[in-house]
Design a protein around this motif. Structure first.
Motif, PDB file in Angstrom:
ATOM      1  N   THR A 324      -1.987 -53.351  -8.739  1.00  0.00           N
ATOM      2  CA  THR A 324      -1.092 -54.773  -8.004  1.00  0.00           C
ATOM      3  C   THR A 324      -2.307 -54.957  -6.194  1.00  0.00           C
ATOM      4  OG1 THR A 324       0.087 -56.574  -6.967  1.00  0.00           O
ATOM      5  CG2 THR A 324       0.555 -53.868  -6.985  1.00  0.00           C
ATOM      6  N   LYS A 325      -2.392 -56.630  -6.059  1.00  0.00           N
ATOM      7  CA  LYS A 325      -3.805 -56.180  -5.029  1.00  0.00           C
ATOM      8  C   LYS A 325      -1.706 -57.348  -3.290  1.00  0.00           C
ATOM      9  CE  LYS A 325      -6.876 -59.151  -3.916  1.00  0.00           C
ATOM     10  NZ  LYS A 325      -5.726 -59.817  -2.639  1.00  0.00           N
ATOM     11  N   VAL A 326      -2.877 -56.707  -2.628  1.00  0.00           N
ATOM     12  CA  VAL A 326      -2.230 -56.718  -1.552  1.00  0.00           C
ATOM     13  C   VAL A 326      -3.489 -57.376  -0.290  1.00  0.00           C
ATOM     14  CG1 VAL A 326      -0.307 -57.172   0.078  1.00  0.00           C
ATOM     15  CG2 VAL A 326       0.207 -55.702  -1.830  1.00  0.00           C
ATOM     16  N   GLY A 327      -4.187 -58.274   0.003  1.00  0.00           N
ATOM     17  CA  GLY A 327      -4.534 -58.417   0.637  1.00  0.00           C
ATOM     18  C   GLY A 327      -5.706 -57.088   0.287  1.00  0.00           C
ATOM     19  N   ASP A 328      -6.775 -56.492   1.092  1.00  0.00           N
ATOM     20  CA  ASP A 328      -8.006 -55.421   1.020  1.00  0.00           C
ATOM     21  C   ASP A 328      -6.750 -53.972   0.325  1.00  0.00           C
ATOM     22  OD1 ASP A 328     -10.464 -55.169   0.606  1.00  0.00           O
ATOM     23  OD2 ASP A 328     -10.596 -53.548   2.730  1.00  0.00           O
ATOM     24  N   LEU A 329      -5.622 -54.330  -0.353  1.00  0.00           N
ATOM     25  CA  LEU A 329      -4.835 -52.913  -0.755  1.00  0.00           C
ATOM     26  C   LEU A 329      -4.912 -52.802  -2.437  1.00  0.00           C
ATOM     27  CD1 LEU A 329      -3.300 -50.212  -0.359  1.00  0.00           C
ATOM     28  CD2 LEU A 329      -1.227 -51.898   0.361  1.00  0.00           C
ATOM     29  N   TYR A 330      -5.150 -51.986  -2.451  1.00  0.00           N
ATOM     30  CA  TYR A 330      -4.946 -51.628  -3.949  1.00  0.00           C
ATOM     31  C   TYR A 330      -3.675 -50.902  -4.136  1.00  0.00           C
ATOM     32  CZ  TYR A 330      -8.819 -55.119  -3.568  1.00  0.00           C
ATOM     33  OH  TYR A 330      -9.608 -55.720  -2.756  1.00  0.00           O
ATOM     34  N   LEU A 331      -3.231 -50.979  -5.515  1.00  0.00           N
ATOM     35  CA  LEU A 331      -2.173 -50.287  -5.625  1.00  0.00           C
ATOM     36  C   LEU A 331      -1.776 -49.729  -7.411  1.00  0.00           C
ATOM     37  CD1 LEU A 331       0.625 -51.190  -3.302  1.00  0.00           C
ATOM     38  CD2 LEU A 331      -0.314 -49.282  -2.972  1.00  0.00           C
ATOM     39  N   GLY A 332      -2.041 -48.674  -7.594  1.00  0.00           N
ATOM     40  CA  GLY A 332      -1.700 -48.701  -9.011  1.00  0.00           C
ATOM     41  C   GLY A 332      -0.838 -47.578  -9.507  1.00  0.00           C
ATOM     42  N   VAL A 333       0.278 -48.099 -10.674  1.00  0.00           N
ATOM     43  CA  VAL A 333       1.035 -46.766 -10.953  1.00  0.00           C
ATOM     44  C   VAL A 333       0.992 -46.497 -12.854  1.00  0.00           C
ATOM     45  CG1 VAL A 333       3.239 -48.626 -10.764  1.00  0.00           C
ATOM     46  CG2 VAL A 333       3.688 -46.406 -10.864  1.00  0.00           C
ATOM     47  N   ALA A 334       1.624 -44.774 -12.279  1.00  0.00           N
ATOM     48  CA  ALA A 334       1.476 -44.675 -13.779  1.00  0.00           C
ATOM     49  C   ALA A 334       2.401 -43.933 -13.742  1.00  0.00           C
ATOM     50  CB  ALA A 334       0.657 -44.452 -14.459  1.00  0.00           C
ATOM     51  N   GLY A 335       3.702 -44.310 -15.019  1.00  0.00           N
ATOM     52  CA  GLY A 335       4.817 -43.154 -15.574  1.00  0.00           C
ATOM     53  C   GLY A 335       5.984 -43.304 -14.293  1.00  0.00           C
ATOM     54  N   LEU A 336       6.392 -41.431 -14.128  1.00  0.00           N
ATOM     55  CA  LEU A 336       7.824 -41.846 -13.393  1.00  0.00           C
ATOM     56  C   LEU A 336       7.228 -41.515 -11.850  1.00  0.00           C
ATOM     57  CD1 LEU A 336       9.433 -38.317 -15.005  1.00  0.00           C
ATOM     58  CD2 LEU A 336      10.121 -41.402 -15.047  1.00  0.00           C
ATOM     59  N   THR A 337       7.679 -41.997 -10.816  1.00  0.00           N
ATOM     60  CA  THR A 337       7.606 -41.890  -9.693  1.00  0.00           C
ATOM     61  C   THR A 337       8.534 -41.245  -8.927  1.00  0.00           C
ATOM     62  OG1 THR A 337       9.487 -43.447  -9.022  1.00  0.00           O
ATOM     63  CG2 THR A 337       7.443 -44.835  -8.957  1.00  0.00           C
ATOM     64  N   GLU A 338       8.472 -41.227  -7.813  1.00  0.00           N
ATOM     65  CA  GLU A 338       9.324 -39.682  -7.530  1.00  0.00           C
ATOM     66  C   GLU A 338      10.847 -40.187  -7.520  1.00  0.00           C
ATOM     67  OE1 GLU A 338       8.549 -37.960  -3.593  1.00  0.00           O
ATOM     68  OE2 GLU A 338       9.576 -36.449  -4.229  1.00  0.00           O
ATOM     69  N   SER A 339      10.607 -41.151  -6.858  1.00  0.00           N
ATOM     70  CA  SER A 339      12.281 -41.718  -6.693  1.00  0.00           C
ATOM     71  C   SER A 339      13.160 -41.373  -8.276  1.00  0.00           C
ATOM     72  CB  SER A 339      12.193 -43.425  -5.717  1.00  0.00           C
ATOM     73  OG  SER A 339      11.914 -44.375  -6.301  1.00  0.00           O
ATOM     74  N   ILE A 340      12.457 -42.190  -8.966  1.00  0.00           N
ATOM     75  CA  ILE A 340      13.199 -41.802 -10.435  1.00  0.00           C
ATOM     76  C   ILE A 340      13.119 -40.975 -10.938  1.00  0.00           C
ATOM     77  CG2 ILE A 340      12.551 -43.078 -12.665  1.00  0.00           C
ATOM     78  CD1 ILE A 340      11.787 -45.874 -12.181  1.00  0.00           C
ATOM     79  N   ALA A 341      11.997 -40.306 -10.956  1.00  0.00           N
ATOM     80  CA  ALA A 341      12.178 -38.131 -11.167  1.00  0.00           C
ATOM     81  C   ALA A 341      13.289 -37.926 -10.608  1.00  0.00           C
ATOM     82  CB  ALA A 341      10.774 -37.695 -10.753  1.00  0.00           C
ATOM     83  N   ARG A 342      13.334 -38.174  -9.817  1.00  0.00           N
ATOM     84  CA  ARG A 342      14.746 -37.301  -8.297  1.00  0.00           C
ATOM     85  C   ARG A 342      16.037 -38.038  -9.340  1.00  0.00           C
ATOM     86  NH1 ARG A 342      14.329 -38.836  -3.579  1.00  0.00           N
ATOM     87  NH2 ARG A 342      12.327 -38.139  -3.013  1.00  0.00           N
ATOM     88  N   VAL A 343      16.202 -39.375  -9.641  1.00  0.00           N
ATOM     89  CA  VAL A 343      17.519 -39.879 -10.079  1.00  0.00           C
ATOM     90  C   VAL A 343      17.801 -39.175 -11.365  1.00  0.00           C
ATOM     91  CG1 VAL A 343      18.141 -41.761 -10.980  1.00  0.00           C
ATOM     92  CG2 VAL A 343      17.183 -41.645  -8.611  1.00  0.00           C
ATOM     93  N   GLU A 344      16.627 -39.202 -12.056  1.00  0.00           N
ATOM     94  CA  GLU A 344      16.737 -38.701 -13.500  1.00  0.00           C
ATOM     95  C   GLU A 344      16.876 -37.080 -13.649  1.00  0.00           C
ATOM     96  OE1 GLU A 344      17.213 -40.815 -15.584  1.00  0.00           O
ATOM     97  OE2 GLU A 344      17.055 -42.607 -14.737  1.00  0.00           O
ATOM     98  N   GLY A 345      17.057 -36.479 -12.927  1.00  0.00           N
ATOM     99  CA  GLY A 345      17.402 -34.870 -12.835  1.00  0.00           C
ATOM    100  C   GLY A 345      15.785 -33.973 -13.066  1.00  0.00           C
ATOM    101  N   PHE A 346      14.106 -34.618 -12.855  1.00  0.00           N
ATOM    102  CA  PHE A 346      12.991 -33.711 -13.192  1.00  0.00           C
ATOM    103  C   PHE A 346      12.247 -32.846 -12.430  1.00  0.00           C
ATOM    104  CE2 PHE A 346      13.291 -37.176 -16.217  1.00  0.00           C
ATOM    105  CZ  PHE A 346      12.044 -37.533 -16.866  1.00  0.00           C
ATOM    106  N   ASP A 347      12.244 -31.568 -13.131  1.00  0.00           N
ATOM    107  CA  ASP A 347      11.623 -30.269 -12.025  1.00  0.00           C
ATOM    108  C   ASP A 347      10.565 -30.533 -11.638  1.00  0.00           C
ATOM    109  OD1 ASP A 347      11.655 -28.572 -10.599  1.00  0.00           O
ATOM    110  OD2 ASP A 347      11.695 -26.448 -12.142  1.00  0.00           O
ATOM    111  N   TYR A 348      10.151 -31.947 -10.711  1.00  0.00           N
ATOM    112  CA  TYR A 348       8.899 -31.474 -10.309  1.00  0.00           C
ATOM    113  C   TYR A 348       8.310 -31.098  -9.239  1.00  0.00           C
ATOM    114  CZ  TYR A 348      10.951 -34.821  -6.895  1.00  0.00           C
ATOM    115  OH  TYR A 348      11.214 -35.523  -5.837  1.00  0.00           O
ATOM    116  N   VAL A 349       6.650 -30.963  -8.776  1.00  0.00           N
ATOM    117  CA  VAL A 349       6.323 -31.335  -8.006  1.00  0.00           C
ATOM    118  C   VAL A 349       5.247 -32.173  -7.804  1.00  0.00           C
ATOM    119  CG1 VAL A 349       4.405 -28.791  -7.143  1.00  0.00           C
ATOM    120  CG2 VAL A 349       5.992 -28.395  -8.078  1.00  0.00           C
ATOM    121  N   VAL A 350       4.784 -32.576  -6.696  1.00  0.00           N
ATOM    122  CA  VAL A 350       4.399 -33.096  -6.281  1.00  0.00           C
ATOM    123  C   VAL A 350       2.302 -32.996  -5.460  1.00  0.00           C
ATOM    124  CG1 VAL A 350       3.392 -35.535  -4.165  1.00  0.00           C
ATOM    125  CG2 VAL A 350       5.665 -34.764  -5.164  1.00  0.00           C
ATOM    126  N   GLY A 351       1.714 -33.316  -5.983  1.00  0.00           N
ATOM    127  CA  GLY A 351       0.433 -33.348  -5.676  1.00  0.00           C
ATOM    128  C   GLY A 351      -0.357 -34.720  -4.938  1.00  0.00           C
TER     129      GLY A 351
END
Lengths: 448, 448
Positions: A324-351
């Motif tokens: 998506t796009k807001v002004g001159d900022l562009y954002l993309g997402v694929a798969g799990l976000t951290e907030s969903i991963a946490r709620v759903e009980g995934f054991d994750y590491v962030v890079g």
């Protein structure tokens, strides 16, 4: 009228099912029935009002169907009898078919707010006539209130502020884009919205819409009252399951139930796009993902599997990749976000990484790319990614989608060859996603 | 002076070997010796003259090394004794090491042309002092002749024409970019060069450079004489194997011989980047691929394998993914071109597509993306891709690179989920690479 394959619905998933079926089964007769005189590109609806400035410019030409030899019928399907395999059209015709594909889309999910039926309160639908009317009123409007700060609401705000409107977004969650992105990315979008002059009211609900005939005020639960010439309800959509229910197919609130080959509970009926229920790639739970990109991925699968399942061609679970796009900022997402991963009980590491989108960073027009990737702690396999940056984010997030769907681990991923160019990409020393994957690896293996 | 890991060369491959080694072996002492006072980003050298307008702006900051705790020595290695594992520096110091990495780059491959030593005839090297001098002369020049129409020559022409110079490219092959792209893509680049006002002389060699002290004319073998205030020799480079030869390592004209873990013929000596020989991913033949992106991919592998081979971390063969730019045309390539596939005896099918890089195509700033993919006829596995389009080409070609390196077939690839956005990508109905892969599939399976 007789056809082999009958597709109901003319949006992206209907079109792509039809085209794929033609490629795969060139000896079959393919017929597509749709209600609309012409079809709009759904993803670009928010850009009709400030960028394109004409509903006609957001048209999918019917040529692609005609050139492929697909029969196009402008009508509405009233009912389908699965016993005799016949569809009754509102116009009176009857179509007999062998295989049926439901690509009937979604309906707006309207909040139970008083005043919602006032004039100049618009929901967002893919109907060109509705959009023409909406455009006419928006052109005259000065003050626009958008109810809902998801990506549709944010994109409308971006484009309407470009058109010089005074825009306010009202979002009941604490931040915009909360359902798609982690908070830090939502905050970046909010910063950019403020820079564009958009007013934000987050963490607050709309109590009611006020006005006589036309809407002129929006009252929030905080008591605040906001002037409004037009109100846009960007409050989401729900799957259109009406016809499927009448046909006796299995449905849930997530849509028409389908298997990984896009088959419904009836062996000769498929469903694709917004009307079909989605299963999340990782959690395996049902979810909503009303994106044309998801719909077309499903359509490619359905189109191939109509006559005989091709085992390779299946939906392995919906990733929900989008940008998506807001002004001159562009954002993309694929798969799990951290907030969903946490709620759903995934054991994750962030890079994470922050790198320029051109190199050196002194190149004109350079944006910073901020990348956040999630990996399983054990094995370091891709779980998801979020990226904020410049206009290349839309393609970079596809690299992340590929890595997830291909089952890459961070260790294998950083080994991949990447092409670079000063005007087009981050430096060869720090590709955005490889650098974030390396950061995760370093954390996983406990090295500084 | 003692170190565990000694890296010779401060370009991208030296830096990334050093940083990767620090990540992987935090208890080892890493020392990098380089000649240059500061390091330029090699890929952006053509953009110093019209875009950046300052050599200093094309600098890789030394901070990245210092922050990672890497010892930086500005000096030159005169000789290395592998018996005692000691390097003698020109400045008189001696460094003892345990593991050695050669990242000593390339030298210009100068054509045997009369007049090459005249003043204002410049070859392209990564030495900042040379570039400062070159910039001073180019700033004064009106007429510039570039000998060589490979991507470096074309990028110089693009940037110098932006700076208002009258530029002529002389290329001995029939088309520019012939070694990297098929003819139809070279022709697109030629069209765009002409639009920029660049004069092209293709299929003709330079006979000699004329002038007294300074160059002032370029005489072609056709007899034509072209005025020149400055001549740039963009005639390629050759691996710098001088030190490796003196050390008794195995070398060929393609560079220092290395295995897939970047080890030379000596078990404790690694080589990365332009100085190391490359093996093509598909033909398995030696080839040249002097790209910083290739060099850094090798560096990530060498850095991890210094102490104990990590079997996963290996160079599976060089794809040579890269992108380039001519005016408003952006080109990317990965893997085999059709011309190379034909010569090398591959049994291939071509899949093509032409789609807009935004959607609808009426969005402002839309470019057409033309995609050409090569697949094996049997099995439909990726062999290569070429893309011409807008500024997202640099990331789209990375999708192709991933698909090749991951061993995707067209049938699996068209099944992948893709994210889209009106401002950022082609439509969800026709993603550039999926659409080209579908075209190949249709050809492979004999369907219209």
């Amino acid at each position: 009228m007789d056809t082999d394959i009958l597709i109901i619905g003319g949006g992206p998933s209907g079109i792509i099912t039809a085209l794929t079926a033609r490629h795969c089964y060139p000896d079959k007769v393919v017929t597509l029935v749709r209600r609309e005189k012409f079809v709009v590109i759904p993803c670009a609806i928010p850009y009709i009002f400030g960028t394109l400035r004409d509903v006609e410019k957001d048209r999918i030409p019917d040529d692609v169907l005609r050139k492929a030899g697909i029969n196009l019928v402008i009508d509405e399907v009233k009912d389908v009898d699965l016993e005799s395999k016949r569809a009754q059209l509102v116009g009176g015709d009857e179509v007999s078919f062998d295989k049926l594909v439901l690509a009937v889309g979604s309906k707006p999910a309207l909040p139970p707010i008083e005043g919602i039926n006032l004039r100049n309160v618009f929901h967002v639908v893919k109907d060109p006539e509705h959009l023409v009317k909406m455009k006419k009123e928006l052109d005259k409007a000065e003050k626009v209130v958008i109810v809902g700060g998801g990506f549709i609401g944010v994109e409308f705000a971006d484009d309407l502020s470009r058109a010089g409107k005074k825009v306010t977004i009202v979002e009941m969650l604490p931040h915009v884009l909360s359902l798609s992105f982690d908070t830090e990315f939502g905050l970046m979008a909010e910063e950019e919205l403020k820079r564009l002059g958009v007013e934000l009211r987050t963490g607050v609900k709309v109590r009611r819409l006020l006005g006589e005939d036309f809407v002129n005020e929006v009252e929030l639960e905080s008591g605040e009252v906001i002037d409004a010439d037009v109100v846009i309800l960007a409050t989401g959509a729900k799957p259109n399951t009406d016809l499927a229910e009448r046909m006796g197919l299995q449905v849930s609130r997530y849509g028409i139930e389908v298997d990984e080959y896009m088959r419904t509970s009836h062996p000769d009926v498929f469903a694709v796009g917004d009307c079909a229920a989605k299963t999340d790639f990782f959690t395996r739970k049902k979810k909503f993902a009303m994106l044309a990109s998801v719909a077309t991925a499903e359509a490619r699968i359905a189109g191939w599997n109509l006559y005989g399942i091709k085992a390779l061609r299946k939906m392995r679970g919906t990733l929900g990749i989008f940008a998506t796009k807001v002004g001159d900022l562009y954002l993309g997402v694929a798969g799990l976000t951290e907030s969903i991963a946490r709620v759903e009980g995934f054991d994750y590491v962030v890079g994470e990484s922050t790198v320029p989108d051109k190199h050196p960073g002194t190149m004109p027009g350079t944006h910073k790319i901020r990348t956040k990737l999630l990996f399983t702690r054990v094995g370091g396999f891709f779980l998801g990614g979020q990226i904020a940056g410049g206009p290349t984010v839309g393609e970079i997030i596809n690299l992340v989608g590929f890595a997830i769907e291909s089952g890459y681990s961070a260790a294998e991923y950083v080994n991949l060859q990447i092409g670079t160019h000063p005007y087009l990409t981050p430096p060869p020393t720090t590709p955005a996603t490889l650098t974030a994957a390396q950061d995760a690896l370093t954390k996983i293996y406990g090295r500084k």
